[in-house]
Motif scaffolding. Structure first.
Motif, short mmCIF file in Angstrom:
data_model
loop_
_atom_site.label_atom_id
_atom_site.label_comp_id
_atom_site.label_asym_id
_atom_site.label_seq_id
_atom_site.Cartn_x
_atom_site.Cartn_y
_atom_site.Cartn_z
N ARG A 70 -4.22 9.06 -10.48
CA ARG A 70 -5.47 9.85 -10.43
C ARG A 70 -6.01 9.97 -9.01
NH1 ARG A 70 -8.66 9.94 -15.54
NH2 ARG A 70 -7.29 9.14 -17.16
N LEU A 71 -6.03 8.82 -8.29
CA LEU A 71 -6.67 8.83 -6.97
C LEU A 71 -5.80 9.53 -5.92
CD1 LEU A 71 -8.34 5.31 -6.78
CD2 LEU A 71 -9.41 7.51 -7.25
N GLU A 72 -4.47 9.48 -6.12
CA GLU A 72 -3.58 10.20 -5.20
C GLU A 72 -3.86 11.70 -5.23
OE1 GLU A 72 0.67 7.76 -5.02
OE2 GLU A 72 0.19 8.99 -6.77
N LYS A 73 -4.20 12.18 -6.42
CA LYS A 73 -4.43 13.62 -6.59
C LYS A 73 -5.78 14.05 -6.03
CE LYS A 73 -2.34 13.90 -10.86
NZ LYS A 73 -2.75 13.99 -12.24
N GLU A 74 -6.74 13.13 -6.13
CA GLU A 74 -8.08 13.49 -5.67
C GLU A 74 -8.09 13.62 -4.16
OE1 GLU A 74 -11.73 11.56 -6.72
OE2 GLU A 74 -10.85 11.08 -8.68
N ASN A 75 -8.81 14.59 -3.70
CA ASN A 75 -8.82 14.82 -2.27
C ASN A 75 -10.17 14.60 -1.65
OD1 ASN A 75 -7.24 15.66 0.03
ND2 ASN A 75 -6.01 16.64 -1.58
N ASP A 76 -10.15 13.89 -0.54
CA ASP A 76 -11.37 13.65 0.19
C ASP A 76 -11.20 14.49 1.44
OD1 ASP A 76 -12.79 12.55 2.32
OD2 ASP A 76 -11.49 10.80 2.36
N GLY A 77 -11.56 15.79 1.38
CA GLY A 77 -11.33 16.68 2.51
C GLY A 77 -9.86 16.97 2.64
N ASN A 78 -9.19 16.32 3.62
CA ASN A 78 -7.78 16.63 3.79
C ASN A 78 -6.86 15.47 3.44
OD1 ASN A 78 -8.58 15.05 5.85
ND2 ASN A 78 -8.46 16.67 7.40
N ARG A 79 -7.45 14.36 3.01
CA ARG A 79 -6.61 13.21 2.66
C ARG A 79 -6.84 12.80 1.22
NH1 ARG A 79 -7.67 8.68 6.98
NH2 ARG A 79 -9.78 9.10 6.23
N PRO A 80 -5.80 12.28 0.58
CA PRO A 80 -6.01 11.82 -0.79
C PRO A 80 -6.96 10.63 -0.81
CG PRO A 80 -3.82 11.22 -0.03
CD PRO A 80 -4.42 12.09 1.03
N ARG A 81 -7.55 10.40 -1.94
CA ARG A 81 -8.51 9.31 -2.10
C ARG A 81 -7.79 7.95 -2.01
NH1 ARG A 81 -13.48 8.75 -1.49
NH2 ARG A 81 -13.84 10.83 -2.27
N ALA A 82 -6.50 7.95 -2.36
CA ALA A 82 -5.75 6.69 -2.29
C ALA A 82 -4.29 6.97 -2.01
CB ALA A 82 -5.89 5.91 -3.60
N GLU A 83 -3.61 5.97 -1.41
CA GLU A 83 -2.18 6.06 -1.16
C GLU A 83 -1.54 4.74 -1.54
OE1 GLU A 83 -1.35 7.00 2.97
OE2 GLU A 83 -3.15 8.27 3.00
N ARG A 84 -0.35 4.84 -2.12
CA ARG A 84 0.40 3.61 -2.39
C ARG A 84 0.84 3.03 -1.05
NH1 ARG A 84 2.47 4.34 -8.18
NH2 ARG A 84 1.73 6.44 -8.59
N GLN A 85 0.72 1.72 -0.91
CA GLN A 85 1.03 1.12 0.38
C GLN A 85 1.71 -0.23 0.18
OE1 GLN A 85 -2.03 -0.35 3.18
NE2 GLN A 85 -1.59 1.47 4.39
N VAL A 86 2.59 -0.53 1.11
CA VAL A 86 3.22 -1.85 1.09
C VAL A 86 2.69 -2.63 2.28
CG1 VAL A 86 5.40 -3.10 1.31
CG2 VAL A 86 5.30 -0.97 -0.01
N ASN A 87 2.26 -3.84 2.04
CA ASN A 87 1.77 -4.69 3.11
C ASN A 87 2.66 -5.91 3.26
OD1 ASN A 87 -0.58 -4.27 4.81
ND2 ASN A 87 -1.59 -3.74 2.89
N TYR A 88 2.74 -6.39 4.47
CA TYR A 88 3.52 -7.60 4.74
C TYR A 88 2.62 -8.66 5.37
CZ TYR A 88 7.45 -4.49 4.00
OH TYR A 88 8.33 -3.60 3.45
N ARG A 89 2.96 -9.87 5.07
CA ARG A 89 2.26 -11.00 5.66
C ARG A 89 2.75 -11.24 7.09
NH1 ARG A 89 1.61 -16.88 5.48
NH2 ARG A 89 3.66 -16.76 6.41
N LEU A 90 4.00 -10.85 7.32
CA LEU A 90 4.65 -11.07 8.61
C LEU A 90 3.84 -10.44 9.73
CD1 LEU A 90 7.36 -12.11 9.85
CD2 LEU A 90 8.20 -9.77 9.63
N ARG A 91 3.66 -11.17 10.81
CA ARG A 91 2.96 -10.65 11.99
C ARG A 91 3.96 -10.42 13.10
NH1 ARG A 91 -0.93 -10.71 8.87
NH2 ARG A 91 -0.05 -8.64 8.80
N ASP A 92 3.60 -9.57 14.05
CA ASP A 92 4.47 -9.40 15.21
C ASP A 92 4.55 -10.70 15.99
OD1 ASP A 92 5.46 -6.90 14.85
OD2 ASP A 92 3.77 -5.89 15.82
#
Length: 881
Positions: free
Chosen positions: A411-433
């Motif tokens: 639902r949130l991927e489809k919703e648009n806040d101006g030019n960007r979707p309201r949400a994006e699937r994202q992968v996060n890592y604990r690893l730091r540079d």
RNA sequence: GCGGACGUGGCGAAAUGGUAGACGCAAGGGACUUAAAAUCCCUUGGCCGUAAGGCUGUGUGGGUUCGAGUCCCACCGUCCGCACCA
């Protein structure tokens, strides 16, 4: 045959000289054929080797010698991880130059390693503090930089205000510097980073392919990389309430299913929005300052209360424009994970629940556990993070959390806040540079020049290496490179500006150890870090052996570095270590005087009376308390010096004992009794090989066509041991190999005892000589000096003049492993009741008949028919009555 | 808190789901020796039995299986790693 005792001290020095003179362990870089690269983690040149080194290098040496005997080209090199703090500490404490101290230590330790009789190719020796080595490291730094794998950025570091240096996390103990004891500060410094996070996904995925790595290490690296899949959600903010009219707040969540349980938003104290709000709100500024004062030490974090400050900012719920949430700044939100901001769902996250309970924000359960009534399910003190059905969540009600997450994302991927979707699937890592800047002298200089006009400029390759100045002083705290009167002042290589400055930070020493194994494949090439055909031919390391303490840092850095080297054309592979083995520690009893002082084992005399043991101080006769068995350490004084052991018993005894008592991955206890047992066995083998050799002396040169039963028995024992040791050494089960060798020695002794010395048949003499040679070859990888001595003695009768270190591994005659008859255990209802001996090729029907004829079975069946007879070929028979 | 490993004689330990305790250490007994050292031989999980033999036994309790130290579930204990990770 000689009958005097084997003199280890004399023989070991003699054979080491022979190996050295004939250069038999040097591996030329040509015609590699079947290659095998065995490597032990190279040592830091602290000055003396310890028992951990003895264990580590003995294991590697056994593998190297066996693989050599099996016809492989074996690469087995040694070098020195020679940069690092201890050299600078020595400089400060003892006024000795780090370089001088380091090279003196290398010389001393090399002598010690040589006394162990390791089959190392010393021609490839490298020291990481040698400009001929670090020159290439500087070149790769520049290559990585060009490839976008090096970054310069501001980061928070642990700063020791007394020593004036950055400390690694491991060097901060309870919030204080490990050396100075000063309270460590958090400072923002511009540092050099290797972009290891760019490889987070490949480093994670490739772990599955590292089949010859311990599962434990793979898991530790997996957790360290810490991948989590979630949703980046953009919450709208009420611009009326934000400091500068900000209208959006990005958060990262893995629990988007719980959005309808949201009660608040929280920002890290370092979040830009928090910082902006603080500009206009002194109370908030004070709260943020208070948060920052608290360190990151574990103890502080554990005890710290969840604290927050309401900024007055209002966020809008993504599914309901009329639902607003208060935005807090909270002390438990980390800026460097996700976006540094969260939404709080207290019913299903313990930390959020603690927070709302403190600030009376309430909670709404949105996941109902199985078996609970949604109408009455309440959360008070304990958050529920399990599975269940969605409740109180409008269109999500009735789904399970996974379905709800998917629905929310869609639902949130489809919703648009101006030019960007309201949400994006994202992968996060604990690893730091990987921050590699160190404000220290004894390390590899970072080849960079700072120019006021051009900015940060790489040192031109023709000017490499950037070498360390030798005329440095350690009188002042801080970095001697920075204090040096001339070293850092150079002209800019780009614009010629005379006032440019060298980078005075040096590289973390983990950089040095991240590619030494690749350098070993061709340490002679001067124009590049690696010679491609050689590095591609030798790599990967087939068997790497070292301590578990490097499970993450060194091994992860090396995996990253190899990938970075591949991207910049220095190697052709991703994973440097095909096989990894993590060996256990060497532990020892501890001894304490009545006043609590630790006492070294050498100062203690132990008397035994039955099972009781009593310790006294040799010097005074004072009673000594025998304490727990712990890792050998200087502080507890429970170390045993390898030099002392090698001097008293010889290297072979030390090597044998290190392999014999415990499985190699487990800790091994060093005991005087154990060493003496090994020493006894050395003499026993010497006598045994002598006796067998005497019998074998009259043997015919050619293999007899027929063997008597006695000769066959000897040959069976030899070939069984050969097959077993051959298998177990491949699995690195050295302790089991040792047991097989004992067993073989025992049976050979017994066979010799059974021989009527009057008239020994030629076939038996031949079998005895074969058995003696096999025995020597089996223990040769573990006790190479004794083996050469035995091998030479056996060779006298046949005129053979070879080294056992160069003799091929004997072939197992498989037919000797097969028995004519087999004895099967017979179970009745799963309990062993009898045995039955049948011909090897007996059919199941024949076996069943033989079993049913047994008295025990007849009695148990009592005239009835068995319900079932299970025959496992060559294993067991089970009669179910 | 999360994740993982491990738990077998007096001790270190073996054991592809198929005879538990190989091998070593320690202990006890014996031989050799004037004696000691060295070496060699025998015994050694527990209980019952003179013996033959029997019973029992791999942290605890269940389960799967003809058969479990080994596989599954729960618990107890020890060790290790990570940890305010959203």
């Amino acid at each position: 045959m000689p009958t005097e005792r084997y003199n280890a001290a004399e023989a070991e020095a003699r054979w080491q000289k022979v190996w050295d003179e004939r250069g038999i362990f040097a591996t030329p870089n040509q015609n590699l054929g079947k290659k095998y690269y065995v490597l032990e983690m190279f040592p830091y040149p602290s000055g003396r080797i310890h028992m951990g080194h003895v264990r580590n290098y003995t294991m590697g040496d056994v593998v190297a010698r066996v693989k050599r005997a099996r016809g492989f080209s074996v690469l087995h090199p040694m070098g020195w991880d020679a940069f690092g703090m201890p050299a600078e500490n020595a400089a400060m404490e003892r006024k000795v130059h780090p370089k001088e101290w380091t090279y003196a230590n290398i010389a001393a330790m090399k002598t010690q390693l040589k006394s162990m009789g390791l089959s190392l190719d010393w021609a490839r020796e490298i020291a990481t503090c040698d400009p001929a080595y670090y020159k290439h490291q500087q070149k790769m730094f520049l290559d990585f930089w060009r490839a976008g794998l090096v970054e310069r950025k501001k980061s928070k570091v642990n700063w020791d205000p007394v020593d004036n240096t950055v400390l690694a996390n491991e060097q901060v103990i309870d919030g204080r510097g490990w050396r100075s004891g000063a309270v460590v500060e958090q400072r923002e410094l511009t540092q050099w980073f290797f972009a290891i996070t760019k490889f987070a996904q490949p480093l994670l995925e490739a772990l599955d392919g590292l089949e010859r790595w311990p599962e434990k290490v793979r898991l530790m690296q997996k957790n360290w990389i810490g991948r989590s899949e979630g949703l980046l959600v953009r919450f709208a903010l009420d611009p009326q309430t934000t400091p500068n009219g900000e209208s959006e707040l990005e958060i990262f969540t893995t629990r988007s299913d719980t959005l309808f349980g949201a009660r608040f938003m929280a920002l890290s104290p370092d979040h830009p929005l928090a910082q902006a709000a603080a500009q206009k709100n002194p109370a908030l500024a004070a709260f943020i300052a208070e948060c920052k004062r608290h360190g990151t030490a574990q103890e502080i974090i554990d005890k710290a209360e969840k604290l927050g400050f309401d900024t007055g900012i209002k966020a809008v719920h993504p599914f309901d424009p009329n639902w607003t949430l208060p935005v807090y700044v909270a002390n438990f939100i980390l800026m460097d994970y996700g976006t540094g901001a969260i939404f709080g769902c207290p019913a299903h996250d313990q930390r959020d629940l603690d927070f709302v309970n403190k600030y009376n924000l309430g909670n709404t359960p949105v996941v109902c556990p199985p078996g609970q009534d949604p109408k009455t399910f309440r959360i008070t003190d304990t958050a529920y993070d399990g599975d269940g059905r969605m409740i109180n969540s409008r269109f999500l009600d009735g789904m399970n959390p996974a379905e709800a997450r998917e629905d929310v994302a869609r639902r949130l991927e489809k919703e648009n806040d101006g030019n960007r979707p309201r949400a994006e699937r994202q992968v996060n890592y604990r690893l730091r540079d990987w921050g590699i800047s160190r404000q220290r002298y004894w390390g590899c200089p970072i080849p960079v020049i700072h120019c006021d006009k051009c900015g940060v400029v790489p040192v031109p390759e023709k000017d490499l290496p950037v070498t360390l100045p030798e005329d440095v002083s350690f009188d002042r705290p801080g970095n001697p490179l920075d204090h040096h009167p001339t070293w850092k002042h150079v002209a800019c290589p780009q614009c010629g500006n005379k006032n440019a400055r060298r980078e005075t930070d040096t590289m973390d020493t983990f950089v040095d150890s991240s590619w030494y194994f690749e350098r070993f494949t061709d340490p002679w090439i001067k124009t590049a870090p690696t010679e491609r055909p050689m590095v591609d031919g030798w790599m990967p390391v087939d068997q790497y052996i070292g301590g578990i303490e490097h499970a993450i840092l060194h091994l992860l850095y090396s995996r990253f570095f190899t990938r970075a080297m591949k991207e910049t054309g220095h190697v052709g592979l991703d994973e440097p270590f095909a096989g990894l083995f993590t060996q256990g520690m060497v532990v020892h009893e501890t001894f304490r005087r009545q006043n609590g002082e630790w006492v070294a084992p050498a100062e203690v005399k132990i008397e035994t009376n039955g099972d009781a043991r009593r310790a006294t101080l040799i010097a005074t006769g004072e009673a000594i308390e025998i304490g727990p068995i712990e890792k050998m350490s200087k502080s507890k004084r429970n170390t045993v010096d390898p030099d002392d052991i090698i001097g008293e018993y010889g290297a072979d005894v030390a090597r044998w004992f290190m392999l014999s008592d415990s499985p190699p991955e487990r800790d091994v206890e060093w005991t005087e009794r154990g060493v003496q047992g090994a020493a006894r066995f050395v003499q026993r083998l010497w006598r045994l090989v002598g006796e067998a050799g005497d019998i074998g002396r009259g043997a015919p040169a050619a293999r007899p066509a027929q063997f008597s039963p006695a000769a066959i028995a000897v040959r069976k024992a030899a070939h069984k041991a050969l097959a077993a040791v051959g298998d177990d050494v491949e699995k690195l089960h050295f302790n089991v190999c040792v047991a097989h060798i004992y067993e073989f020695a025992n049976s050979l002794s017994a066979a010799i005892g059974d021989i009527d010395s009057g008239d020994i048949a030629p076939d038996l003499r031949w079998a005895m000589r074969e058995a003696a040679e096999i025995l020597v070859q089996l223990f040769a990888p573990m006790m190479p000096h004794l083996a050469e001595e035995c091998w030479a003695a056996l060779g006298q009768s046949t005129g053979r003049d070879t080294l056992v270190a160069q003799s091929p591994w004997p072939n197992v005659e498989r037919e000797l492993l097969i028995e004519d008859t087999i004895t099967l255990p017979v179970q009745i209802n799963g309990k062993k009741r009898a045995e039955v001996t049948v011909p090897r090729d007996a059919s199941n029907a024949e076996i069943e008949a033989a079993v049913l004829a047994l008295d025990t079975v007849q009695k148990a069946l009592d005239g009835k028919k068995p319900k079932k007879v299970i025959i496992v070929p060559k294993r067991i028979v089970n009669v179910v009555a």
